[in-house]
Enzyme design. Structure first.
Site, PDB file in Angstrom:
ATOM      1  N   LYS B  83      73.921  61.370  16.133  1.00 13.89           N
ATOM      2  CA  LYS B  83      72.684  60.652  16.448  1.00 13.89           C
ATOM      3  C   LYS B  83      71.844  60.469  15.184  1.00 13.89           C
ATOM      4  CE  LYS B  83      68.926  60.762  19.878  1.00 13.89           C
ATOM      5  NZ  LYS B  83      68.276  61.568  20.934  1.00 13.89           N
ATOM      6  N   SER B 158      67.555  59.011  25.303  1.00 14.92           N
ATOM      7  CA  SER B 158      67.506  58.316  24.041  1.00 14.92           C
ATOM      8  C   SER B 158      68.821  58.345  23.248  1.00 14.92           C
ATOM      9  CB  SER B 158      66.392  58.914  23.180  1.00 14.92           C
ATOM     10  OG  SER B 158      66.706  60.231  22.801  1.00 14.92           O
ATOM     11  N   SER B 182      67.631  63.418  27.220  1.00 16.17           N
ATOM     12  CA  SER B 182      68.183  62.410  26.307  1.00 16.17           C
ATOM     13  C   SER B 182      69.665  62.558  25.959  1.00 16.17           C
ATOM     14  CB  SER B 182      67.374  62.385  25.014  1.00 16.17           C
ATOM     15  OG  SER B 182      66.197  61.644  25.204  1.00 16.17           O
TER      16      SER B 182
END
Lengths: 107, 482
Positions: B83, B158, B182
């Protein structure tokens, strides 16, 4: 003792002036358009989170996650390598030698 | 040679590398090819690393070295996605924000150092909602990530890029971060497995902070076994993160289960009555039926204050966001925009560099922390947080796991919720509890999606006691037949 039972009365409506004050505190420039839409969004969000007022708070314990607290370390400076220092300084938008350059504060 | 990447697991790739069926370089090349084919449409990766093949070569050298015991390195030569809010030294790490668009990480996050020691291959940085604020990846400054099962829908967020890359077979596994769901919600939307570890289990050093009493880094993978392998590689106490715990921190508090007896599963039925898509309820009920069939005892449990979780979250999280985001000042690193003076520089820089949702949350956090409102919001939220933690602890005196859907709906349409913050926030209703309590939670697919734009994946969330990831893995594997 119910420490938190004296709930402050919360006004759920927010004014443009209040949004401006928050933006000043948070150091963010807003356009007039932003302010107008933020007032609307805040009304809906504050309307939602204001439901918290209805909760009967039965404890005065502070919410805390994790099993550990008060992690200490010796108050000692640690040397970092020249490479590390260079990398950090190089990320600054403006540098002069070994310093990060900023605008003059005192006139 | 053609390597079949479809649903390739760490275990399978490890066996193949060990037997010499293919090399890490060949495997990495296959993934780079897959990224080239799939990424332009899905937008799971923001950056693909030019040094991926070099990393794979290093792994191959180790694999060929006979003195090297590959058995101890299950991740050696395995390609993964990271990420975009987890620092990898020398690579742009932007948190999908304009303010860090050109920020080159100056050090490795602890999880990255650990994975480097394992010899993994980093393929690239994956897309996300800006600073991890959002549930759909629509808040990325660099475009939405589409759902590989239906490209008119979101991948979730997210960590949408991290989930989508595993779902589109463009990485064996990935790392995400989870502040209110997330990792788990995008895993649910993309039909993959995602773990939010116990608070403190994994070091956050080098992860760009959002809500510091909530954030955790965790793996996203095809199987629960893979998730476990990655978790074991990244967990552990870290001198750079004072909130990290030892593996033994919670051990003594565990209720020891009778050997061979199945863990008892709790279901908070009272919390599953409204606002949930019928497809999700159907999938959830079949999952419960399947647990029963496998011989698990299912107990109805009460979590009296659970309905306040989301309220508490949307006070504590923005408060912590407003504090963490104060560091972006255009002085030390990142974007700088000139204003009339030093102070105006901040206003111009933050205005130009930060997106709408980030600004909204900073202002909301500033509001709930400001004098006059602090007691009514932040303190009260913390008190209610303690009540919610107590509810869960009480429930865990009679059950070993708590099961709910991961999200109230399958993946929604792109744009469907982007103008309605509250409806977007409601996406987190089942996931925030694990961040509020600090307990570990795992999302596993309970409805397998099909690539026909009709059958969307649906996730099941298992929550366990603090430090009890082991039960999550055991039951997750049993459920999926691993």
């Amino acid at each position: 003792m119910p420490l938190l039972s004296l709930a402050v009365t919360i006004i759920s409506m927010i004014t443009t002036a209040e949004i401006e004050k928050l933006a000043t505190l948070a150091r963010i420039k807003l356009s007039e358009e932003d302010k107008a839409s933020l007032v609307k969004e805040f009304d809906s969000i504050l309307g939602y989170i204001d439901q918290l007022k209805k909760v009967e708070v039965s404890t005065d314990t502070e919410g805390r996650v994790g099993a550990i607290k008060n992690i200490m370390r010796p108050d000692e400076s640690r040397q970092i390598s020249t490479d590390d220092r260079e990398r950090l300084l190089d990320e600054a938008p403006d540098r002069e030698g070994d310093f990060i350059a900023v605008k003059k504060i005192l006139q | 040679m053609k390597i079949d990447l479809h649903k390739l697991t760490i275990q399978k790739a490890h066996e193949a590398l060990k037997k010499g069926e293919y090399t890490s370089v060949q495997l990495t090349q296959a993934y780079l090819e897959q990224i080239k084919n799939k990424n332009p449409e899905i937008n799971a990766y923001l950056k693909v690393f030019a040094d991926a093949i070099d990393q794979a070569k290093q792994a191959d050298t180790k694999i060929k070295n006979l003195k090297f015991n590959i058995e101890n390195f299950p991740l050696l030569g395995i390609p993964c996605g990271i990420k975009d809010n987890i620092l990898i030294q020398g690579h742009i790490t932007s948190a999908s924000s304009k303010i860090l668009e050109n920020y080159r990480a100056t050090y490795d996050a602890t999880v990255i150092s650990k994975l480097k020691k394992e010899g993994v291959v980093f393929l690239g940085h994956t897309n996300m909602d800006e600073f991890a604020m959002g549930g759909s990846t629509e808040n990325s400054a660099f475009g939405v990530t589409k759902n590989p099962y239906d490209t008119t829908r979101v991948a979730g967020g997210s960590s949408g890029g991290s989930a989508a890359t595993v779902a589109m077979d463009a990485a064996v596994f990935s790392l995400g971060t989870d502040t209110g769901g997330s990792i788990r919600q995008p895993a649910s939307f993309c039909g993959v497995v995602g773990l939010k570890p116990t608070y403190g289990a994994v070091s956050r050093y080098g992860a760009i902070a959002m809500g510091s009493s909530l954030d955790q880094i965790g793996p996203i993978s095809q199987t629960v076994s893979d998730c476990e392998v990655v978790f074991n590689a990244i967990r552990g106490k870290d001198i750079h993160d004072g909130t990290t715990i030892d593996i033994t921190t919670y051990a003594s508090k565990h209720v020891s289960k009778t050997l061979g007896a199945k863990p008892v599963i709790g279901v908070p039925r009272h919390f599953l009555k409204e606002g949930i898509d019928t497809a999700v309820i159907d999938a959830f009920d079949s999952a419960i039926a399947s647990f029963k069939q496998k011989g698990y005892e299912i107990k109805d449990i009460q979590l009296p204050n659970i309905s306040y979780s989301l309220l508490v979250y949307y006070i504590i999280m923005p408060a912590e966001v407003s504090s963490n985001m104060a560091r972006f000042d255009g002085v030390k690193y990142g974007l700088h925009k000139d204003g009339a003076n030093g102070i105006q520089d901040y206003f111009e820089t933050r205005r130009a560099g930060l997106g709408r949702e980030v600004i909204r949350r900073i202002l909301l956090g500033t509001y709930v922390l400001s004098s006059g409102y602090y007691d009514a919001y932040y303190n009260r939220a913390n008190a209610v947080r303690a009540m919610i933690i107590a509810d869960f602890q009480k429930a865990f005196s009679s059950v070993d796991l708590i099961v709910t859907p991961t999200a109230p709906s399958p993946a929604f349409k792109i744009g469907e919720k982007s103008n309605d913050p509250i409806s977007m926030y409601l996406e987190d209703i089942f996931t925030v509890t694990a961040n509020i309590t600090g307990m570990p939670a795992l999302s596993i697919p309970c409805m397998v999606g099909e690539n026909d734009n009709k059958h969307l994946p649906i996730g099941l969330q298992l929550t366990a006691r603090h430090g009890d990831e082991a039960t999550l893995f055991a039951v997750g594997k049993d459920f999926l037949g691993e």
